[in-house]
Write a protein that holds these residues in place. Sequence first.
Motif, PDB file in Angstrom:
ATOM      1  N   ALA A  60      -4.344 -32.755  43.531  1.00 16.68           N
ATOM      2  CA  ALA A  60      -4.758 -31.357  43.695  1.00 16.68           C
ATOM      3  C   ALA A  60      -3.581 -30.513  44.167  1.00 16.68           C
ATOM      4  O   ALA A  60      -3.351 -29.402  43.674  1.00 16.68           O
ATOM      5  CB  ALA A  60      -5.913 -31.272  44.695  1.00 16.68           C
ATOM      6  N   THR A  61      -2.789 -31.060  45.097  1.00 19.73           N
ATOM      7  CA  THR A  61      -1.631 -30.318  45.591  1.00 19.73           C
ATOM      8  C   THR A  61      -0.626 -30.091  44.472  1.00 19.73           C
ATOM      9  O   THR A  61      -0.097 -28.988  44.304  1.00 19.73           O
ATOM     10  CB  THR A  61      -0.945 -31.093  46.732  1.00 19.73           C
ATOM     11  N   ALA A  91       7.472 -19.958  35.338  1.00 20.31           N
ATOM     12  CA  ALA A  91       8.719 -20.725  35.297  1.00 20.31           C
ATOM     13  C   ALA A  91       8.505 -22.028  34.525  1.00 20.31           C
ATOM     14  O   ALA A  91       9.373 -22.473  33.759  1.00 20.31           O
ATOM     15  CB  ALA A  91       9.192 -21.027  36.717  1.00 20.31           C
ATOM     16  N   LEU A  92       7.327 -22.606  34.706  1.00 16.86           N
ATOM     17  CA  LEU A  92       7.011 -23.858  34.032  1.00 16.86           C
ATOM     18  C   LEU A  92       6.962 -23.644  32.513  1.00 16.86           C
ATOM     19  O   LEU A  92       7.542 -24.425  31.739  1.00 16.86           O
ATOM     20  CB  LEU A  92       5.660 -24.366  34.539  1.00 16.86           C
ATOM     21  N   THR A  93       6.301 -22.568  32.088  1.00 23.35           N
ATOM     22  CA  THR A  93       6.197 -22.268  30.655  1.00 23.35           C
ATOM     23  C   THR A  93       7.581 -22.034  30.064  1.00 23.35           C
ATOM     24  O   THR A  93       7.922 -22.571  29.001  1.00 23.35           O
ATOM     25  CB  THR A  93       5.315 -21.017  30.439  1.00 23.35           C
ATOM     26  N   GLY A 127      12.310 -26.733  40.126  1.00 24.92           N
ATOM     27  CA  GLY A 127      12.232 -27.822  41.103  1.00 24.92           C
ATOM     28  C   GLY A 127      12.593 -27.340  42.497  1.00 24.92           C
ATOM     29  O   GLY A 127      11.898 -27.642  43.474  1.00 24.92           O
ATOM     30  N   GLU A 128      13.664 -26.562  42.598  1.00 27.79           N
ATOM     31  CA  GLU A 128      14.085 -26.068  43.913  1.00 27.79           C
ATOM     32  C   GLU A 128      13.018 -25.181  44.533  1.00 27.79           C
ATOM     33  O   GLU A 128      12.748 -25.251  45.730  1.00 27.79           O
ATOM     34  CB  GLU A 128      15.398 -25.283  43.804  1.00 27.79           C
ATOM     35  N   ALA A 129      12.429 -24.309  43.697  1.00 32.53           N
ATOM     36  CA  ALA A 129      11.424 -23.386  44.217  1.00 32.53           C
ATOM     37  C   ALA A 129      10.225 -24.166  44.759  1.00 32.53           C
ATOM     38  O   ALA A 129       9.748 -23.906  45.861  1.00 32.53           O
ATOM     39  CB  ALA A 129      10.976 -22.416  43.128  1.00 32.53           C
ATOM     40  N   VAL A 130       9.779 -25.153  43.979  1.00 27.28           N
ATOM     41  CA  VAL A 130       8.617 -25.935  44.405  1.00 27.28           C
ATOM     42  C   VAL A 130       8.948 -26.715  45.675  1.00 27.28           C
ATOM     43  O   VAL A 130       8.187 -26.746  46.636  1.00 27.28           O
ATOM     44  CB  VAL A 130       8.168 -26.901  43.286  1.00 27.28           C
ATOM     45  N   LEU A 168       0.557 -26.506  43.045  1.00 30.05           N
ATOM     46  CA  LEU A 168       1.974 -26.119  43.095  1.00 30.05           C
ATOM     47  C   LEU A 168       2.445 -25.672  41.718  1.00 30.05           C
ATOM     48  O   LEU A 168       3.101 -24.642  41.563  1.00 30.05           O
ATOM     49  CB  LEU A 168       2.827 -27.303  43.549  1.00 30.05           C
ATOM     50  N   LEU A 169       2.113 -26.482  40.689  1.00 30.91           N
ATOM     51  CA  LEU A 169       2.549 -26.133  39.336  1.00 30.91           C
ATOM     52  C   LEU A 169       1.864 -24.845  38.882  1.00 30.91           C
ATOM     53  O   LEU A 169       2.472 -24.007  38.221  1.00 30.91           O
ATOM     54  CB  LEU A 169       2.238 -27.275  38.367  1.00 30.91           C
ATOM     55  N   GLY A 170       0.597 -24.683  39.278  1.00 33.80           N
ATOM     56  CA  GLY A 170      -0.126 -23.467  38.900  1.00 33.80           C
ATOM     57  C   GLY A 170       0.527 -22.229  39.471  1.00 33.80           C
ATOM     58  O   GLY A 170       0.608 -21.184  38.827  1.00 33.80           O
TER      59      GLY A 170
END
Length: 586
Positions: free
Chosen positions: A16-17, A28-30, A95-98, A21-23
């Motif tokens: 869930a975490t 940025a993910l897209t 990655g850094e942001a997350v 986080l990705l949500g």
Amino acid sequence: MSRRTLPVATSAQVRATARSLLGRHRRALTLMLVLNALAALAGLAGPRLLGEVVESVRDGSSRGHIDRLALLLAAALTVQTVLTWFARRAGFVLGEAVFARLREGYLARVLSLPLSTVERAGTGDLVTRSTGDVEALARTVRFAVPEVLVATVTVVLTVVAAFVTSPPAALPMLAGAPLILIGTRWYLRRAPAGYLRERESYAQCNGSLAETVDGARTVEALGLGQRRLRRIEADLAEAHAAERYTLRLRTIWFPTMELAYALPVTLSLVWGGWLVSQDRASLAQVTAVTLYAVQVVDPVDRMISWLDEVQVGATALARILGVDLVPDDRVEGDAVPQDEHVVVEDVRFAYRDRDVLHGIDLDLRPGERLAVVGPSGAGKSTLGRLLAGIHPPRTGTVTVGGVPLVDLPLDDLRRRVVLVTQEHHVFVGTVAENLLLARPDATEGELRAALAAVDSLDWVLALPDGLDTEVGSGGRPLTPAQAQQVALARLVLADPHTLVLDEATSLLDPRAARHLERSLAAVLRGRTVVAIAHRLHTAHDADRVAVVEDGRIDELGSHDELIAEGGSYAALWDSWSADPSAATAR
Ligand SMILES: Nc1ncnc2c1ncn2[C@@H]1O[C@H](COP(=O)(O)OP(=O)(O)O)[C@@H](O)[C@H]1O
Ligand SMILES: [Mg+2]
């Protein structure tokens, strides 16, 4: 002694975490995925073009045609390289942001952990989580997650490209899949528990080693060397067993994967050759598909090997999130204390299962100086910790202005009641910075006044850079007595209404301690002071004296009253005044 470690989050909580986080970073993910897909597409042109080259060579096409194909190939490679660069960059930034967000959250949680929990779990576990686990997670977030996502996109596109090129020739591409699926499932079923055990065994080793080193003198004094050695050897043996287990998992899993990679390439050659001989596929198609089969090995391998890393990261995340699951030992309410009157009512308290305080009642008169004396182990420090709201009582209440201490927000509580013990910490930084921790807006004049109040202005000004001298680990070492004085100066600056001093001048020599206590008393006039004392002059100078014995307050009154009563305080006082160096209040 077995000890409870901090809790660990469940895999559902970890998932869930990760999802949330990705949500939160969906754009940025897209961007990262689109860039990677484009790069992968450019890379797919290679085998097709090479297939054409092979067929052209066999058919004896003109050199011009082949040159054109070669140029296209070079162009496709260049485009792929440039796109890959941007795609990787996007991955790292994400990655850094997350990771930054995760780390901030973790730090906030660690700083608000209930002290009692940290004490019970030992610091080794917390240290391992803050170092090893955070590092493992960083690696996962920075590299593993982007790599897995990117590799997955590449694999899917490559397989699709093979089928588009020639469906019959592409069939062998799927030959490795069952091996990969079964092997990886087998591995992933066993790996999480294996890695968790591995990490826990490291935490245990860290804890034992740190304790032994911290307590080296005690260990030596009590001749505990062999015992500690056996303990550490047992911890190492457990770590060794845990590592062997995960190593065994890998030695089965890796060769299975190698086989799964080799199979499609071999089959594709054999099967493709037969298709060409039957005229069911062209040479160009079979060449392209075989090259795709070779080309897909790398992303599949990356995907799977980083999956291993994701597993390690998920374990680390479970331990990091676990810190959040520690139940809060204080429930902040909205009630505001009416005054600064601290009252203890029928308090019982147990660290484990046995009560160490048995029904304590104590009404602190605002502004009084109360000395607490009694034998070692009587419960004086425990009472001090409850008076400062560090532990909630098991039953009964400790209130300030009518509100239980443990219902006050920590910031508010620390403005009202502060505890200073024998254990202090000198932080890395200048003397001034060490003091400013207590009151960040204090002026230099106020810092000097606070130091003067604890008899320390002289030695601080004599330091090479005065208040700006670097102290703490790596800086100028302070003597324990000086560290104690710095802690007390911090207290003066914090200026709470109620102070609990637990043998807070114990490291000074008796005469200096008495002088310091007197100058401190002058500054603290009007404040309520509870001084847990092991020298009786502190009791003599106080307004009232409480004698704690075996978790109870046995005697309570002024020095003169208690002397007149002729109880255990009077006896103590007699022996102490006869020879102050031989007898102390403990
Ligand atoms: N952190 C702890 N965990 C378990 N027991 C403790 C802890 N601290 C103190 N105790 C026990 O509580 C009792 C009271 O200790 P303490 O309050 O430190 O006494 P004092 O300060 O009077 O010497 C002792 O029996 C001690 O062993
Ligand atoms: Mg004590």
